[in-house]
Design a protein around this motif. Sequence first.
Motif, PDB file in Angstrom:
ATOM      1  N   GLN A 161       0.876  -1.183   0.000  1.00 17.61           N
ATOM      2  CA  GLN A 161       0.000   0.000   0.000  1.00 17.61           C
ATOM      3  C   GLN A 161       0.906   1.224   0.000  1.00 17.61           C
ATOM      4  O   GLN A 161       1.656   1.446   0.963  1.00 17.61           O
ATOM      5  N   THR A 162       0.844   1.999  -1.059  1.00 21.18           N
ATOM      6  CA  THR A 162       1.782   3.119  -1.179  1.00 21.18           C
ATOM      7  C   THR A 162       1.045   4.422  -1.448  1.00 21.18           C
ATOM      8  O   THR A 162      -0.100   4.433  -1.892  1.00 21.18           O
ATOM      9  N   VAL A 163       1.774   5.500  -1.207  1.00 20.29           N
ATOM     10  CA  VAL A 163       1.228   6.822  -1.510  1.00 20.29           C
ATOM     11  C   VAL A 163       2.373   7.672  -2.081  1.00 20.29           C
ATOM     12  O   VAL A 163       3.497   7.610  -1.595  1.00 20.29           O
ATOM     13  N   ILE A 164       2.070   8.400  -3.159  1.00 20.07           N
ATOM     14  CA  ILE A 164       3.047   9.328  -3.738  1.00 20.07           C
ATOM     15  C   ILE A 164       2.671  10.738  -3.290  1.00 20.07           C
ATOM     16  O   ILE A 164       1.509  11.137  -3.391  1.00 20.07           O
ATOM     17  N   ALA A 165       3.652  11.487  -2.799  1.00 23.01           N
ATOM     18  CA  ALA A 165       3.437  12.908  -2.501  1.00 23.01           C
ATOM     19  C   ALA A 165       4.334  13.712  -3.435  1.00 23.01           C
ATOM     20  O   ALA A 165       5.557  13.528  -3.429  1.00 23.01           O
ATOM     21  N   ASP A 166       3.737  14.553  -4.257  1.00 18.50           N
ATOM     22  CA  ASP A 166       4.526  15.382  -5.172  1.00 18.50           C
ATOM     23  C   ASP A 166       4.333  16.844  -4.770  1.00 18.50           C
ATOM     24  O   ASP A 166       3.196  17.292  -4.576  1.00 18.50           O
ATOM     25  N   ALA A 167       5.424  17.581  -4.675  1.00 15.85           N
ATOM     26  CA  ALA A 167       5.334  18.984  -4.262  1.00 15.85           C
ATOM     27  C   ALA A 167       4.549  19.804  -5.288  1.00 15.85           C
ATOM     28  O   ALA A 167       4.031  20.886  -4.965  1.00 15.85           O
ATOM     29  N   HIS A 168       4.461  19.308  -6.497  1.00 19.25           N
ATOM     30  CA  HIS A 168       3.693  19.989  -7.540  1.00 19.25           C
ATOM     31  C   HIS A 168       2.755  18.953  -8.166  1.00 19.25           C
ATOM     32  O   HIS A 168       1.786  18.573  -7.535  1.00 19.25           O
ATOM     33  N   THR A 169       3.071  18.517  -9.399  1.00 24.53           N
ATOM     34  CA  THR A 169       2.280  17.474 -10.054  1.00 24.53           C
ATOM     35  C   THR A 169       3.257  16.496 -10.716  1.00 24.53           C
ATOM     36  O   THR A 169       4.388  16.884 -11.041  1.00 24.53           O
TER      37      THR A 169
END
Length: 507
Positions: free
Chosen positions: A60-68
């Motif tokens: 189970q993962t999550v990506i956090a991008d400072a923009h897109t």
Amino acid sequence: MITNKISRDGANESPWQEEPGSVKSVSNSHSPATVYDCLIVGGGITGLTAALLLQKEGKQTVIADAHTPGFGTTGGTSAHINTFADTTYAEAEAAFGAEGAQLFADAIKEGMGLIKSNIENYKIDCDYESKPGYLYAENDDEAKELADIYEGAVKVGVTVQYARDVPTPVPYRQALVFEGQAQFHPLKYLKALHQAYVEAGGIVLENKLIESIVQENGVHLAGDIRAKSVVYATHMPPNINVFNFECAPYRSYVIAAKLHSGKYPEALIYDCQEPYHYVRSHNVEGQTLLLIGGLDHKTGHEDPEKAFAELEKYARKYYNISSIKYRWSSQYYVPVDGFPYIGQMPFTADGIYCATGYNGNGMMLGSIAGKILSDLVCGKENKYADVFSPSRVKPIDGFTEFAKENADAAYHFVSDRFNFRETDSLNRLQPGTGKLVEVDGRKIAAYRDDEGNIHALNPVCTHAGCIVNWNGTEKSWDCPCHGARYDIDGNVLTGPATHNLKKIKNE
Ligand code: FES
């Protein structure tokens, strides 16, 4: 549903930013109560490759991008897929031995194979084309370099031959041809990975800046995101860290032009100059364009306008150009010893991984980094883990370069702060331009917009205190020390800074 044109970290547009299709059913929220298996910071080729592999492994993962996703270097790459790299196999052998050079070649091949298998498995329409790659020498010294490159490549089993006919108008003395190179549309590819990832249950958080990670009860905590492991897929991890001294940020320039002749080379072509030039073609939105790039230099060290002017002069000298459709630049990181850093991040808690220092080979190395990081998170063995480990003992040769890059950053820190000599006044600042100025003894990074308004910032980089320089082509403030970049209002475009430049109020 996302339908917007992709944005990136500069004012110039790359051809890839044209709408490459939309990602449907995006999950854009996470549960603060959930402990995710992995938080991936950054949605470029490294982050999305790692995230998709992990999600397919049942994590189970999550990506956090400072923009897109695609905002950083993946949106500005010239998207070459090669069996050779900026660190030649001869250089790799000299620094890491025959075994290290072989592993480097295997990693590049595997990265390339991963892109191909993703395209096949997910049926990705991303303009992927296989083409020969030519590397040519224009003088005796370069011919000698070419001979070393040939021998190094042969030793690691990379297919290479001396070439007779290179499709270039540049007079050359000798050339090599590497068959089976490739090119693609990086953001069409990235969008498809993004789509596959969300369909596999992955979460993408956009405009979510991760400033720091703390540990709590054996879990990594990034704001309200909890995870068992963390992957920094941001090139340079944020804040002060060991990579500030082991990787040097470079800007690279590209123009995309139409030719009067309508004849475009069906090959990837590179010279051996320092800085080098490359040429390839790509059909963008129904029109074929010649991409001419290179003239790389350290971020914040030279005038980007001059780099573009020289690139255009070079292009017009050798090609009958009818119009220039795009021009853009992007950033990459040169590792001090020639190999990327992929793995457990030194001097941080266990389970925090990173990948950086790809040189100009981010498509293959970003892809294989995704695989290595995914294996590490899953506790699997990976044969490249040791050779690319960020904690590896650096070969002797690397220290020379290490000292040079390190001394350079130190020079900027000291000289920029204490010998600031800019005396231009604000009233000489033209609309659409920026400059370091001194007003009443106060140093200001000033930009005048087209309406005449001044955007005034404190020019001290929030990462480690160097003074930023104006990049007139991308309309950004670029730090010469470790490559942080800010927009005209001081907002962070590129790490390792995580805080914006301070605004100076008109008093
Ligand atoms: Fe390190 Fe600016 S990026 S001081």
